[in-house]
Design a protein around this motif. Structure first.
Motif, PDB file in Angstrom:
ATOM      1  N   LEU A  19       0.819  -1.214   0.000  1.00  0.00           N
ATOM      2  CA  LEU A  19       0.000   0.000   0.000  1.00  0.00           C
ATOM      3  C   LEU A  19       0.852   1.263   0.000  1.00  0.00           C
ATOM      4  CD1 LEU A  19      -2.824   1.203   0.122  1.00  0.00           C
ATOM      5  CD2 LEU A  19      -2.761   0.959   2.617  1.00  0.00           C
ATOM      6  N   GLU A  20       1.916   1.296   0.776  1.00  0.00           N
ATOM      7  CA  GLU A  20       2.759   2.483   0.849  1.00  0.00           C
ATOM      8  C   GLU A  20       3.432   2.763  -0.490  1.00  0.00           C
ATOM      9  OE1 GLU A  20       2.908   4.708   3.293  1.00  0.00           O
ATOM     10  OE2 GLU A  20       1.290   3.503   4.155  1.00  0.00           O
ATOM     11  N   ALA A  21       3.872   1.705  -1.180  1.00  0.00           N
ATOM     12  CA  ALA A  21       4.471   1.889  -2.500  1.00  0.00           C
ATOM     13  C   ALA A  21       3.433   2.429  -3.486  1.00  0.00           C
ATOM     14  CB  ALA A  21       5.048   0.564  -3.001  1.00  0.00           C
ATOM     15  N   GLY A  22       2.197   1.965  -3.347  1.00  0.00           N
ATOM     16  CA  GLY A  22       1.128   2.480  -4.198  1.00  0.00           C
ATOM     17  C   GLY A  22       0.861   3.954  -3.956  1.00  0.00           C
ATOM     18  N   LYS A  23       0.893   4.359  -2.716  1.00  0.00           N
ATOM     19  CA  LYS A  23       0.677   5.770  -2.386  1.00  0.00           C
ATOM     20  C   LYS A  23       1.775   6.636  -2.999  1.00  0.00           C
ATOM     21  CE  LYS A  23      -0.338   6.608   1.956  1.00  0.00           C
ATOM     22  NZ  LYS A  23      -0.298   6.468   3.424  1.00  0.00           N
ATOM     23  N   ARG A  24       3.016   6.155  -2.942  1.00  0.00           N
ATOM     24  CA  ARG A  24       4.115   6.929  -3.529  1.00  0.00           C
ATOM     25  C   ARG A  24       3.948   7.038  -5.044  1.00  0.00           C
ATOM     26  NH1 ARG A  24       6.982   3.891   0.379  1.00  0.00           N
ATOM     27  NH2 ARG A  24       7.619   2.344  -1.196  1.00  0.00           N
ATOM     28  N   PHE A  25       3.574   5.919  -5.689  1.00  0.00           N
ATOM     29  CA  PHE A  25       3.444   5.922  -7.147  1.00  0.00           C
ATOM     30  C   PHE A  25       2.332   6.859  -7.605  1.00  0.00           C
ATOM     31  CE2 PHE A  25       1.693   4.433 -11.156  1.00  0.00           C
ATOM     32  CZ  PHE A  25       2.827   4.171 -11.923  1.00  0.00           C
ATOM     33  N   TYR A  26       1.127   6.641  -7.096  1.00  0.00           N
ATOM     34  CA  TYR A  26      -0.012   7.436  -7.571  1.00  0.00           C
ATOM     35  C   TYR A  26       0.002   8.860  -7.015  1.00  0.00           C
ATOM     36  CZ  TYR A  26      -1.808   3.147  -9.575  1.00  0.00           C
ATOM     37  OH  TYR A  26      -1.967   2.017 -10.345  1.00  0.00           O
ATOM     38  N   GLY A  27       0.625   9.028  -5.865  1.00  0.00           N
ATOM     39  CA  GLY A  27       0.746  10.377  -5.334  1.00  0.00           C
ATOM     40  C   GLY A  27       1.572  11.259  -6.239  1.00  0.00           C
ATOM     41  N   GLU A  28       2.667  10.712  -6.778  1.00  0.00           N
ATOM     42  CA  GLU A  28       3.505  11.502  -7.672  1.00  0.00           C
ATOM     43  C   GLU A  28       2.936  11.555  -9.086  1.00  0.00           C
ATOM     44  OE1 GLU A  28       8.185  11.900  -9.052  1.00  0.00           O
ATOM     45  OE2 GLU A  28       7.656  10.815  -7.224  1.00  0.00           O
ATOM     46  N   THR A  33      -3.466  12.959  -2.888  1.00  0.00           N
ATOM     47  CA  THR A  33      -3.180  12.906  -1.462  1.00  0.00           C
ATOM     48  C   THR A  33      -4.064  11.811  -0.882  1.00  0.00           C
ATOM     49  OG1 THR A  33      -4.849  14.619  -1.028  1.00  0.00           O
ATOM     50  CG2 THR A  33      -2.552  15.344  -1.331  1.00  0.00           C
ATOM     51  N   PHE A  34      -3.769  11.399   0.331  1.00  0.00           N
ATOM     52  CA  PHE A  34      -4.450  10.238   0.890  1.00  0.00           C
ATOM     53  C   PHE A  34      -4.910  10.469   2.312  1.00  0.00           C
ATOM     54  CE2 PHE A  34      -1.371   8.937  -2.270  1.00  0.00           C
ATOM     55  CZ  PHE A  34      -2.138   8.164  -3.122  1.00  0.00           C
ATOM     56  N   ARG A  35      -5.991   9.796   2.665  1.00  0.00           N
ATOM     57  CA  ARG A  35      -6.484   9.801   4.034  1.00  0.00           C
ATOM     58  C   ARG A  35      -6.921   8.378   4.375  1.00  0.00           C
ATOM     59  NH1 ARG A  35     -12.153  13.025   2.852  1.00  0.00           N
ATOM     60  NH2 ARG A  35     -13.368  11.213   2.120  1.00  0.00           N
ATOM     61  N   ALA A  36      -6.897   8.077   5.647  1.00  0.00           N
ATOM     62  CA  ALA A  36      -7.245   6.719   6.074  1.00  0.00           C
ATOM     63  C   ALA A  36      -8.677   6.388   5.725  1.00  0.00           C
ATOM     64  CB  ALA A  36      -7.027   6.577   7.576  1.00  0.00           C
ATOM     65  N   VAL A  47      -6.843   3.204   1.956  1.00  0.00           N
ATOM     66  CA  VAL A  47      -6.789   4.666   2.008  1.00  0.00           C
ATOM     67  C   VAL A  47      -7.635   5.241   0.892  1.00  0.00           C
ATOM     68  CG1 VAL A  47      -4.514   4.819   3.106  1.00  0.00           C
ATOM     69  CG2 VAL A  47      -4.679   4.757   0.599  1.00  0.00           C
ATOM     70  N   ASP A  48      -8.266   6.368   1.161  1.00  0.00           N
ATOM     71  CA  ASP A  48      -8.948   7.136   0.129  1.00  0.00           C
ATOM     72  C   ASP A  48      -7.925   7.979  -0.607  1.00  0.00           C
ATOM     73  OD1 ASP A  48     -11.536   6.298   0.774  1.00  0.00           O
ATOM     74  OD2 ASP A  48     -11.755   7.851   2.294  1.00  0.00           O
ATOM     75  N   ALA A  49      -8.105   8.144  -1.910  1.00  0.00           N
ATOM     76  CA  ALA A  49      -7.266   9.017  -2.719  1.00  0.00           C
ATOM     77  C   ALA A  49      -8.066  10.261  -3.088  1.00  0.00           C
ATOM     78  CB  ALA A  49      -6.805   8.299  -3.981  1.00  0.00           C
ATOM     79  N   LEU A  50      -7.428  11.419  -2.968  1.00  0.00           N
ATOM     80  CA  LEU A  50      -8.084  12.678  -3.278  1.00  0.00           C
ATOM     81  C   LEU A  50      -7.261  13.463  -4.294  1.00  0.00           C
ATOM     82  CD1 LEU A  50      -8.227  12.231   0.128  1.00  0.00           C
ATOM     83  CD2 LEU A  50     -10.028  13.923  -0.262  1.00  0.00           C
ATOM     84  N   ALA A  57     -10.734   7.910  -5.658  1.00  0.00           N
ATOM     85  CA  ALA A  57     -10.448   6.479  -5.736  1.00  0.00           C
ATOM     86  C   ALA A  57     -10.053   5.971  -4.351  1.00  0.00           C
ATOM     87  CB  ALA A  57      -9.310   6.210  -6.730  1.00  0.00           C
ATOM     88  N   ALA A  58      -9.717   4.690  -4.278  1.00  0.00           N
ATOM     89  CA  ALA A  58      -9.162   4.114  -3.053  1.00  0.00           C
ATOM     90  C   ALA A  58      -8.058   3.139  -3.414  1.00  0.00           C
ATOM     91  CB  ALA A  58     -10.243   3.407  -2.237  1.00  0.00           C
ATOM     92  N   LEU A  59      -7.083   3.023  -2.532  1.00  0.00           N
ATOM     93  CA  LEU A  59      -6.017   2.053  -2.639  1.00  0.00           C
ATOM     94  C   LEU A  59      -6.144   1.103  -1.450  1.00  0.00           C
ATOM     95  CD1 LEU A  59      -4.984   4.400  -4.434  1.00  0.00           C
ATOM     96  CD2 LEU A  59      -2.684   3.913  -3.596  1.00  0.00           C
ATOM     97  N   ALA A  60      -6.039  -0.197  -1.709  1.00  0.00           N
ATOM     98  CA  ALA A  60      -6.185  -1.178  -0.634  1.00  0.00           C
ATOM     99  C   ALA A  60      -5.042  -2.179  -0.673  1.00  0.00           C
ATOM    100  CB  ALA A  60      -7.515  -1.910  -0.750  1.00  0.00           C
TER     101      ALA A  60
END
Length: 337
Positions: A19-28, A33-36, A47-50, A57-60
């Motif tokens: 999940l953390e790697a996904g947040k880095r990829f899609y965040g950049e 940005t993300f919230r729990a 996490v929700d994606a904003l 979207a959401a990442l799980a």
């Protein structure tokens, strides 16, 4: 509460090993940005994606390694029990029976007769994503199948879709590369659907702007793609010429005049030229401001490009895989003149 039109795409999520790697990829890549998500109470696996502060979207984190690493699409329904019943009657399979996600809503998951997996969402406090057809958000989906006749009839019966066949008219142009190995994106109940966290309402959806529709049928093969490496490898490229063998159907919701201006998704065909084990699947598109830059950024972040950027009648698109293998497409709408 404003709601999505019945049968309109209303949510997307992705199942990832890390999940953390996904947040880095899609965040950049998309500036998300993300919230729990609500699932944080069970260990923080969603996490929700904003985008610009709006839910997109959401990442799980996958809880089962056998689950595919893939994006999943959800369709809105105002009566999920009735829709599930129609799925069974039409020859589909119910994978996850309707399950309530707190006060957010109710979800279910199913597969069409060709095996492509999709989700259903009946809104409670959350209607779905709050932004689409803008950079960093969902803009289109299409299913790839070998059983077009059964699948067309299925979606018409379940959702009331009205089809517009474009291949015979020589219109459109979506080019595709090799499909992902994970299929369409099975998800765990309650972990990453429209209701995992927060609340809010989306705008009514009655179809997507024509400028953001990848549309239909096929486009010329990008130079980086070898003919035969994906479900479609040649086509019209927006030239308007008839191309034998091109088979693409656009879907418009019940109650609308079928055609490009009301279409909310599409169906393409996987031919016998490809291995029998290649699964049916949905491809999710995200709008971007610069397709070429998005492709370059995806590679820089550890992903790969399976179809290099190329022009279609509805803009410029590419097909990417993220740094964990999930496949998706990006679309840059054409510049208004």
């Amino acid at each position: 509460m404003a709601a999505f039109m019945h049968s309109a795409p209303c949510w997307v999520d992705v199942q990832l090993p890390d999940l953390e790697a996904g947040k880095r990829f899609y965040g950049e890549l998309f500036g998300w940005t993300f919230r729990a998500g609500e699932d944080v109470e069970r260990g923080g696996h969603c996490v929700d994606a904003l985008s610009g502060g709006k839910l997109v979207a959401a990442l799980a984190a996958k809880q089962d390694g056998r689950m595919p690493t893939a994006w999943g699409i959800y369709f809105a329904t105002d009566d999920i029990a009735a829709t599930v019943a129609r799925i069974r009657q039409a020859g589909g399979q119910v994978i996850t029976e309707p399950v309530r996600v707190g006060s957010a809503g109710v979800l279910a998951q199913a597969a069409d007769p060709g095996g492509a997996v999709f989700g259903l969402w009946q809104a409670g406090d959350r209607s779905g994503f709050h932004k689409q057809n803008e950079p960093g958000s969902f803009c289109w989906t299409e299913v790839y199948t070998r059983q077009k006749d059964r699948v067309d009839a299925f979606y018409e019966q379940v959702f009331g879709f009205r089809g517009t066949d474009l291949g015979a008219a020589g219109r459109g142009g979506s080019g595709r590369g090799e499909p992902g190995t994970g299929g369409s994106g099975t998800t765990e109940a309650g972990t990453d659907a429209p209701g995992p966290a927060g609340s809010g309402t989306g705008e009514p959806r009655t179809g997507k702007p024509r400028t953001s529709k990848p549309g239909t049928g096929e486009s010329e093969t990008p130079e980086s793609e070898t003919p035969g490496s994906g479900p479609v490898e040649s086509g019209i490229g927006g030239s308007g010429a008839d191309v034998p063998g091109v088979d693409f159907r656009m879907w418009s919701p019940a109650g609308t005049e079928p055609g490009p201006d009301t279409a909310i998704g599409g169906r393409s065909v996987i031919t016998d030229a490809f291995p029998a084990e290649m699964p049916s699947y949905f491809l999710t598109y995200f709008a971007v401001a610069d397709c070429d830059a998005a492709a370059e950024t995806g590679i820089h972040l550890g992903g790969r490009v399976s179809v290099a950027p190329f022009d279609i009648p509805y803009g410029r698109m590419a097909v990417l895989h993220d740094n964990q293998g999930a496949e998706f497409a990006v679309l840059q709408p054409p510049v208004s003149r």
